[in-house]
Each structure stands twice: as C-alpha cells, then as structure tokens.
Design a protein around this motif. Structure first.
Motif, PDB file in Angstrom:
ATOM      1  N   ASP A  14     -30.590 -50.218  -5.422  1.00 29.46           N
ATOM      2  CA  ASP A  14     -29.946 -50.873  -6.566  1.00 29.46           C
ATOM      3  C   ASP A  14     -29.152 -49.880  -7.410  1.00 29.46           C
ATOM      4  O   ASP A  14     -29.022 -50.041  -8.633  1.00 29.46           O
ATOM      5  N   TYR A  15     -28.592 -48.862  -6.772  1.00 30.38           N
ATOM      6  CA  TYR A  15     -27.809 -47.861  -7.497  1.00 30.38           C
ATOM      7  C   TYR A  15     -26.650 -48.529  -8.239  1.00 30.38           C
ATOM      8  O   TYR A  15     -26.181 -49.615  -7.872  1.00 30.38           O
ATOM      9  N   LYS A  16     -26.170 -47.842  -9.290  1.00 28.93           N
ATOM     10  CA  LYS A  16     -25.128 -48.387 -10.158  1.00 28.93           C
ATOM     11  C   LYS A  16     -23.922 -47.447 -10.185  1.00 28.93           C
ATOM     12  O   LYS A  16     -24.063 -46.262 -10.479  1.00 28.93           O
ATOM     13  N   ILE A  17     -22.738 -47.984  -9.912  1.00 29.19           N
ATOM     14  CA  ILE A  17     -21.492 -47.222 -10.031  1.00 29.19           C
ATOM     15  C   ILE A  17     -21.046 -47.307 -11.481  1.00 29.19           C
ATOM     16  O   ILE A  17     -20.761 -48.393 -11.994  1.00 29.19           O
ATOM     17  N   VAL A  18     -20.999 -46.170 -12.182  1.00 28.74           N
ATOM     18  CA  VAL A  18     -20.772 -46.189 -13.635  1.00 28.74           C
ATOM     19  C   VAL A  18     -19.520 -45.441 -14.083  1.00 28.74           C
ATOM     20  O   VAL A  18     -19.128 -45.558 -15.247  1.00 28.74           O
ATOM     21  N   GLU A  19     -18.888 -44.684 -13.184  1.00 25.12           N
ATOM     22  CA  GLU A  19     -17.774 -43.839 -13.623  1.00 25.12           C
ATOM     23  C   GLU A  19     -16.795 -43.598 -12.495  1.00 25.12           C
ATOM     24  O   GLU A  19     -17.194 -43.360 -11.352  1.00 25.12           O
ATOM     25  N   ILE A  20     -15.501 -43.649 -12.815  1.00 31.33           N
ATOM     26  CA  ILE A  20     -14.469 -43.149 -11.921  1.00 31.33           C
ATOM     27  C   ILE A  20     -13.439 -42.434 -12.788  1.00 31.33           C
ATOM     28  O   ILE A  20     -12.975 -42.961 -13.805  1.00 31.33           O
ATOM     29  N   GLY A  21     -13.130 -41.217 -12.428  1.00 29.44           N
ATOM     30  CA  GLY A  21     -12.191 -40.420 -13.205  1.00 29.44           C
ATOM     31  C   GLY A  21     -11.827 -39.174 -12.432  1.00 29.44           C
ATOM     32  O   GLY A  21     -12.149 -39.050 -11.243  1.00 29.44           O
ATOM     33  N   PHE A  22     -11.142 -38.257 -13.086  1.00 30.56           N
ATOM     34  CA  PHE A  22     -10.776 -37.030 -12.389  1.00 30.56           C
ATOM     35  C   PHE A  22     -10.613 -35.881 -13.370  1.00 30.56           C
ATOM     36  O   PHE A  22     -10.253 -36.064 -14.534  1.00 30.56           O
ATOM     37  N   ASP A  23     -10.893 -34.696 -12.869  1.00 33.34           N
ATOM     38  CA  ASP A  23     -10.753 -33.440 -13.606  1.00 33.34           C
ATOM     39  C   ASP A  23      -9.513 -32.726 -13.077  1.00 33.34           C
ATOM     40  O   ASP A  23      -9.308 -32.677 -11.855  1.00 33.34           O
ATOM     41  N   THR A  24      -8.684 -32.199 -13.979  1.00 32.39           N
ATOM     42  CA  THR A  24      -7.456 -31.542 -13.543  1.00 32.39           C
ATOM     43  C   THR A  24      -7.237 -30.225 -14.278  1.00 32.39           C
ATOM     44  O   THR A  24      -6.825 -30.218 -15.438  1.00 32.39           O
ATOM     45  N   PRO A  25      -7.512 -29.088 -13.623  1.00 30.99           N
ATOM     46  CA  PRO A  25      -7.093 -27.804 -14.196  1.00 30.99           C
ATOM     47  C   PRO A  25      -5.672 -27.460 -13.760  1.00 30.99           C
ATOM     48  O   PRO A  25      -5.270 -27.736 -12.632  1.00 30.99           O
ATOM     49  N   PHE A  26      -4.912 -26.886 -14.699  1.00 34.66           N
ATOM     50  CA  PHE A  26      -3.551 -26.440 -14.441  1.00 34.66           C
ATOM     51  C   PHE A  26      -3.491 -24.918 -14.584  1.00 34.66           C
ATOM     52  O   PHE A  26      -4.460 -24.277 -15.006  1.00 34.66           O
ATOM     53  N   GLN A  27      -2.346 -24.365 -14.259  1.00 33.72           N
ATOM     54  CA  GLN A  27      -2.147 -22.926 -14.398  1.00 33.72           C
ATOM     55  C   GLN A  27      -2.486 -22.493 -15.832  1.00 33.72           C
ATOM     56  O   GLN A  27      -2.021 -23.091 -16.793  1.00 33.72           O
ATOM     57  N   GLY A  28      -3.303 -21.471 -15.941  1.00 30.20           N
ATOM     58  CA  GLY A  28      -3.727 -20.987 -17.249  1.00 30.20           C
ATOM     59  C   GLY A  28      -5.113 -21.443 -17.649  1.00 30.20           C
ATOM     60  O   GLY A  28      -5.644 -20.972 -18.666  1.00 30.20           O
ATOM     61  N   ALA A  29      -5.739 -22.345 -16.866  1.00 27.38           N
ATOM     62  CA  ALA A  29      -7.119 -22.726 -17.154  1.00 27.38           C
ATOM     63  C   ALA A  29      -8.022 -21.508 -17.032  1.00 27.38           C
ATOM     64  O   ALA A  29      -7.848 -20.671 -16.148  1.00 27.38           O
ATOM     65  N   LYS A  30      -8.994 -21.410 -17.947  1.00 27.61           N
ATOM     66  CA  LYS A  30      -9.896 -20.256 -17.982  1.00 27.61           C
ATOM     67  C   LYS A  30     -11.259 -20.636 -17.418  1.00 27.61           C
ATOM     68  O   LYS A  30     -11.533 -21.805 -17.143  1.00 27.61           O
ATOM     69  N   TYR A  31     -12.109 -19.635 -17.265  1.00 31.76           N
ATOM     70  CA  TYR A  31     -13.490 -19.905 -16.890  1.00 31.76           C
ATOM     71  C   TYR A  31     -14.127 -20.813 -17.940  1.00 31.76           C
ATOM     72  O   TYR A  31     -13.970 -20.604 -19.151  1.00 31.76           O
ATOM     73  N   GLN A  32     -14.834 -21.815 -17.483  1.00 33.58           N
ATOM     74  CA  GLN A  32     -15.658 -22.613 -18.383  1.00 33.58           C
ATOM     75  C   GLN A  32     -16.994 -21.901 -18.605  1.00 33.58           C
ATOM     76  O   GLN A  32     -17.437 -21.113 -17.750  1.00 33.58           O
ATOM     77  N   PRO A  33     -17.675 -22.172 -19.712  1.00 33.57           N
ATOM     78  CA  PRO A  33     -19.061 -21.711 -19.819  1.00 33.57           C
ATOM     79  C   PRO A  33     -19.921 -22.443 -18.789  1.00 33.57           C
ATOM     80  O   PRO A  33     -19.610 -23.578 -18.399  1.00 33.57           O
ATOM     81  N   TRP A  34     -20.977 -21.800 -18.354  1.00 35.16           N
ATOM     82  CA  TRP A  34     -21.923 -22.489 -17.475  1.00 35.16           C
ATOM     83  C   TRP A  34     -22.484 -23.704 -18.226  1.00 35.16           C
ATOM     84  O   TRP A  34     -22.810 -23.613 -19.407  1.00 35.16           O
ATOM     85  N   HIS A  35     -22.590 -24.833 -17.536  1.00 35.65           N
ATOM     86  CA  HIS A  35     -23.043 -26.044 -18.209  1.00 35.65           C
ATOM     87  C   HIS A  35     -23.511 -27.082 -17.191  1.00 35.65           C
ATOM     88  O   HIS A  35     -23.313 -26.942 -15.988  1.00 35.65           O
TER      89      HIS A  35
END
Length: 276
Positions: free
Chosen positions: A96-117
C-alpha cells in the motif's frame, strides 16, 4: 510488462543492498531516448518555475529544486509502473505504498558543495527500529561526469539518530569527516535509476561544468510516513481518469478542475548557502 510478484525474488539482493547501504542502483532501466525527453521536460519546467515566487526553491548557490505536476513529466506513468520501481516499493514499503512527490533537482555551473544532510528528520521507525519508511528514486538527465557536481552519499548512514542535529537534518561540521570517510560519488548514465532512503546522509558536490545536471526525483512513502504533507500533488480530472489503476491506487493527490502552479512547501533552509 512483467508482473511484480515475478520480480520479488529478483530484487531481493537490491533490497538487501538498500537496507545495508541506504542506496542501490539499476543500470539501463530506461532507454536513453526516455532520459532525453525527461531532461527536456525538466528544463522546460525549470524555466517556467524560476520566473514565479516559490516555483524553484534554492538548495544552495546555483542549485534549485522544482516540484511539478505529474502530467508535466511525459514519462510519469512509465516511471511509476516500471517493474523494478514497483517491486522495490512493495518489498520495502509494503503493497500500500504511497506516491507523494515528483520533482527535480538542478545544479548549474557555479553550484558549490552542499553541507552533509538528510532530506527530513528521521522517525523512530528508522533510527530505532531500522525500518525504511520512505524512498527517493533518482533518474539523471545527463551522463554524469566529475565536473558535473556528482551526488555523494555517505553509505550506511540512513539509521543515524540525528535528533540533536540542526533541524534534525544537518550534522554538525565537526563530524563531517565521518561522512566524508563513507562518501561515494555517483556517476549514473542516462537511463539509470537509483533508489535510496532520503535519510541516508548525502550532498551535492561542486559543479564547474557549463552543462546543467537535472535529476528527476520520485518520492514514495510507506502508509503513515506522512511526507505527503510536505507536498501538494495535483492532477486534472481527465488525466486522473486515464491513469492505470496501478498508479492511481498509490498516488496521493488532489484532483482539480484546473491546474495551478506548484508553490513548494518543503524548503530546506540549511541548504541555501553552499560550502567551499
């Protein structure tokens, strides 16, 4: 298409890897043509979203996350009925799993390291009982190379408690070396898909390439996990009526007369500033 029950044993090794490592991949799950159309859908949606308030949420310098309507992604049905995706959901989250999200992440030139999370606080079911109650499926829109800021995951960290961390999501910087020691960068090709616990500690890395790296994200919950409250999936009535039962029975959404632009609810404040 293969029946899900015929795949149950075939994904047992993948489920075991997911349980141990917090992430597992399936190479060549989709065609490159599918991935190319998906990339076009993502970039079209991005340029629309970036022009309206709340349409594209910052996840660090030159990095954005955009939630979309399922029908804005022409491959939504193919993704959510893929035998491996369905089998992983059923084996990990239950029938009975639930589909709750559809989206996308987009880094462009100049994106930096994210903090660990991690993407949200861990429930007791996970940090205490070692049970995975949500999954994120990622599909790349490009062949990832070292200069495209590859996704880095700290393998096996999905069960860390984290209640003392900032927002219960961001470990303090003094323990980042622990995650770096477990870190593995991922270099998927177009058509590959990964399945992970969103609680596995991870980060995006620096992106000097002029080529954007859009990544589709499908979020799926076990019943009661509650992450649908962070999202607002909407579909038009005619689209909903045309969905195969295999999708409709699992999709948590509003059926509306007219689609309106998505205003995102899940703004991860700690990612707004990147790190060098």
């Amino acid at each position: 298409m293969l029946r899900t029950d015929s795949l149950a044993l075939k994904v047992s090794d993948d489920v075991a890897t997911l349980v141990d490592d917090g992430i597992v991949g399936k190479k060549g799950a989709f065609s490159r043509d599918f991935a190319e159309v998906m990339r076009e859908d993502m970039m079209t949606a991005f340029w629309k979203a970036i022009q309206r308030p709340g349409g594209a949420v910052g996840r660090g310098p030159r990095r954005w996350y955009v939630e979309i309507h399922p029908q804005e992604f022409s491959g939504f049905i193919e993704l959510t009925t893929h035998p491996w995706v369905v089998a992983m959901c059923e084996a990990t989250l239950g029938p009975d799993y639930k589909i709750v999200e559809i989206g996308f992440d987009t880094p462009f030139q100049g994106a930096k390291y994210q903090p660990w999370h991690r993407d949200f606080p861990s429930p007791e079911d996970t940090f205490r009982d070692k049970r995975i109650t949500s999954l994120a499926f990622n599909l790349t829109g490009v062949d990832v190379t070292e200069d495209m800021g590859p996704f880095e995951v700290a393998v096996g960290t999905q069960y860390f408690d984290g209640r003392s961390w900032k927002h219960e999501m961001f470990p303090p910087q003094e323990i980042w070396p622990e995650f770096a020691s477990k870190g593995v960068k991922k270099y998927p090709k177009m058509g590959d898909i990964s399945c992970r616990s969103a609680l596995t500690i991870h980060r995006g890395t620096a992106h000097p390439s002029p080529i954007a790296r859009p990544v589709m994200v499908l979020g799926v919950d076990a019943p009661g996990a509650g992450h649908d409250k962070l999202h607002d999936l909407m579909v038009a009535q005619d689209y909903y009526d045309a969905l195969p039962g295999q999708v409709r029975d699992h999709l948590v959404c509003r059926v509306v007369e007219e689609l309106v632009p998505v205003t995102q609810k899940h703004d991860i404040e700690g990612l707004v500033m990147g790190v060098e």
